[in-house]
Design a protein around this motif. Sequence first.
Motif, PDB file in Angstrom:
ATOM      1  N   LYS A   9       0.625  11.399  25.559  1.00 14.79           N
ATOM      2  CA  LYS A   9       1.831  10.838  24.961  1.00 14.79           C
ATOM      3  C   LYS A   9       1.825  11.096  23.454  1.00 14.79           C
ATOM      4  O   LYS A   9       0.764  11.144  22.824  1.00 14.79           O
ATOM      5  N   ILE A  10       3.007  11.217  22.885  1.00 13.84           N
ATOM      6  CA  ILE A  10       3.117  11.444  21.441  1.00 13.84           C
ATOM      7  C   ILE A  10       2.531  10.256  20.680  1.00 13.84           C
ATOM      8  O   ILE A  10       2.847   9.098  20.966  1.00 13.84           O
ATOM      9  N   LYS A  11       1.664  10.567  19.732  1.00 18.48           N
ATOM     10  CA  LYS A  11       1.062   9.553  18.863  1.00 18.48           C
ATOM     11  C   LYS A  11       1.395   9.890  17.414  1.00 18.48           C
ATOM     12  O   LYS A  11       1.238  11.040  17.000  1.00 18.48           O
ATOM     13  N   ILE A  12       1.825   8.893  16.672  1.00 19.06           N
ATOM     14  CA  ILE A  12       2.131   9.073  15.255  1.00 19.06           C
ATOM     15  C   ILE A  12       0.961   8.513  14.442  1.00 19.06           C
ATOM     16  O   ILE A  12       0.567   7.356  14.627  1.00 19.06           O
ATOM     17  N   ALA A  13       0.418   9.354  13.560  1.00 18.71           N
ATOM     18  CA  ALA A  13      -0.761   8.994  12.774  1.00 18.71           C
ATOM     19  C   ALA A  13      -0.427   9.106  11.293  1.00 18.71           C
ATOM     20  O   ALA A  13      -0.627  10.154  10.677  1.00 18.71           O
ATOM     21  N   PRO A  14       0.101   8.035  10.692  1.00 25.50           N
ATOM     22  CA  PRO A  14       0.440   8.108   9.266  1.00 25.50           C
ATOM     23  C   PRO A  14      -0.798   8.385   8.409  1.00 25.50           C
ATOM     24  O   PRO A  14      -1.864   7.798   8.619  1.00 25.50           O
ATOM     25  N   SER A  15      -0.635   9.272   7.455  1.00 23.33           N
ATOM     26  CA  SER A  15      -1.720   9.599   6.518  1.00 23.33           C
ATOM     27  C   SER A  15      -1.642   8.677   5.320  1.00 23.33           C
ATOM     28  O   SER A  15      -0.643   8.665   4.595  1.00 23.33           O
ATOM     29  N   ILE A  16      -2.733   7.935   5.088  1.00 21.69           N
ATOM     30  CA  ILE A  16      -2.715   6.997   3.965  1.00 21.69           C
ATOM     31  C   ILE A  16      -2.825   7.693   2.619  1.00 21.69           C
ATOM     32  O   ILE A  16      -2.775   7.032   1.580  1.00 21.69           O
ATOM     33  N   LEU A  17      -2.912   9.025   2.638  1.00 20.87           N
ATOM     34  CA  LEU A  17      -2.828   9.773   1.388  1.00 20.87           C
ATOM     35  C   LEU A  17      -1.495   9.497   0.681  1.00 20.87           C
ATOM     36  O   LEU A  17      -1.389   9.633  -0.537  1.00 20.87           O
ATOM     37  N   SER A  18      -0.484   9.109   1.470  1.00 21.52           N
ATOM     38  CA  SER A  18       0.836   8.823   0.905  1.00 21.52           C
ATOM     39  C   SER A  18       1.083   7.330   0.705  1.00 21.52           C
ATOM     40  O   SER A  18       2.175   6.932   0.303  1.00 21.52           O
ATOM     41  N   ALA A  19       0.061   6.499   0.984  1.00 17.31           N
ATOM     42  CA  ALA A  19       0.212   5.052   0.840  1.00 17.31           C
ATOM     43  C   ALA A  19      -0.037   4.622  -0.608  1.00 17.31           C
ATOM     44  O   ALA A  19      -0.395   5.426  -1.468  1.00 17.31           O
ATOM     45  N   ASP A  20       0.133   3.331  -0.842  1.00 14.03           N
ATOM     46  CA  ASP A  20      -0.141   2.731  -2.148  1.00 14.03           C
ATOM     47  C   ASP A  20      -1.656   2.566  -2.279  1.00 14.03           C
ATOM     48  O   ASP A  20      -2.270   1.738  -1.610  1.00 14.03           O
ATOM     49  N   PHE A  21      -2.264   3.343  -3.175  1.00 15.29           N
ATOM     50  CA  PHE A  21      -3.718   3.355  -3.301  1.00 15.29           C
ATOM     51  C   PHE A  21      -4.271   1.983  -3.714  1.00 15.29           C
ATOM     52  O   PHE A  21      -5.442   1.697  -3.462  1.00 15.29           O
ATOM     53  N   ALA A  22      -3.488   1.157  -4.342  1.00 21.14           N
ATOM     54  CA  ALA A  22      -3.952  -0.163  -4.773  1.00 21.14           C
ATOM     55  C   ALA A  22      -3.832  -1.202  -3.666  1.00 21.14           C
ATOM     56  O   ALA A  22      -4.198  -2.354  -3.874  1.00 21.14           O
ATOM     57  N   ASN A  23      -3.369  -0.776  -2.505  1.00 21.61           N
ATOM     58  CA  ASN A  23      -3.013  -1.758  -1.469  1.00 21.61           C
ATOM     59  C   ASN A  23      -3.366  -1.247  -0.070  1.00 21.61           C
ATOM     60  O   ASN A  23      -2.647  -1.521   0.887  1.00 21.61           O
ATOM     61  N   PHE A  24      -4.460  -0.522   0.057  1.00 23.18           N
ATOM     62  CA  PHE A  24      -4.741   0.173   1.314  1.00 23.18           C
ATOM     63  C   PHE A  24      -4.841  -0.766   2.519  1.00 23.18           C
ATOM     64  O   PHE A  24      -4.346  -0.444   3.600  1.00 23.18           O
TER      65      PHE A  24
END
Length: 229
Positions: A6-21
């Motif tokens: 099944k399709i799985k979506i895996a967001p990359s935290i490289l694009s997240a807020d580094f101060a709020n992981f």
Amino acid sequence: MSFDRKIKIAPSILSADFANFGAECEAIEDQGADWVHVDVMDGHFVPNITFGPAMCAAIRPHIQGVMDVHLMISPVDPYIDAFAQAGADVITAHVEAGPHIHRTLQAIRAAGAKAGVALNPGTPANVIEPLLDMVDLVCVMTVNPGFGGQKFLDMTDKIRTLREMIGDRPVHIEIDGGVDPSTAPLVARAGADVLVAGSAVFKGGSVTNPQVYGDNIRTIREAAEGVYA
């Protein structure tokens, strides 16, 4: 970590807020992310420096599902145990990162993690044919690794070749780079089932406005799943 296509979506935290992981990981999972993708870069194998095992250990308590750690580093082997102990469920190494990829994959599994192998855009699919019984995931890079937000490179022929090579083996095909609602159907149709998306998930949202993450995840998932409709 059971296997399915099944399709799985895996967001990359490289694009997240580094101060709020921690909060970001919780937010994307609450909004429908299947896996959390961690891009580890060393400034040597790729022209950027990101995270290490300590950061993975710090966010692990904030992740309920799969922590998918992509090592864009060279050498790889000295760091495998540290990332496994930090809680990585999947550890992916690049076939281009060292001379003994068999040993690397064996070490990842011996450390208790699922083993992934990644291919840069310029590396042909047949390079990893001898490895397919040693891996749980093949990551096809659809950008040259090093930075988020790059333009998608069409690797659909490579994905189709890999899908045929894998056959009925329980091996995921993951796509990393430039995945958004316009490119997700291309890679899903070719045979991919794990879609890493960074800016396409995190754009416009925040931990105080997480429903945007959910909208973005659903849009990508629906675009990919639409190829089976």
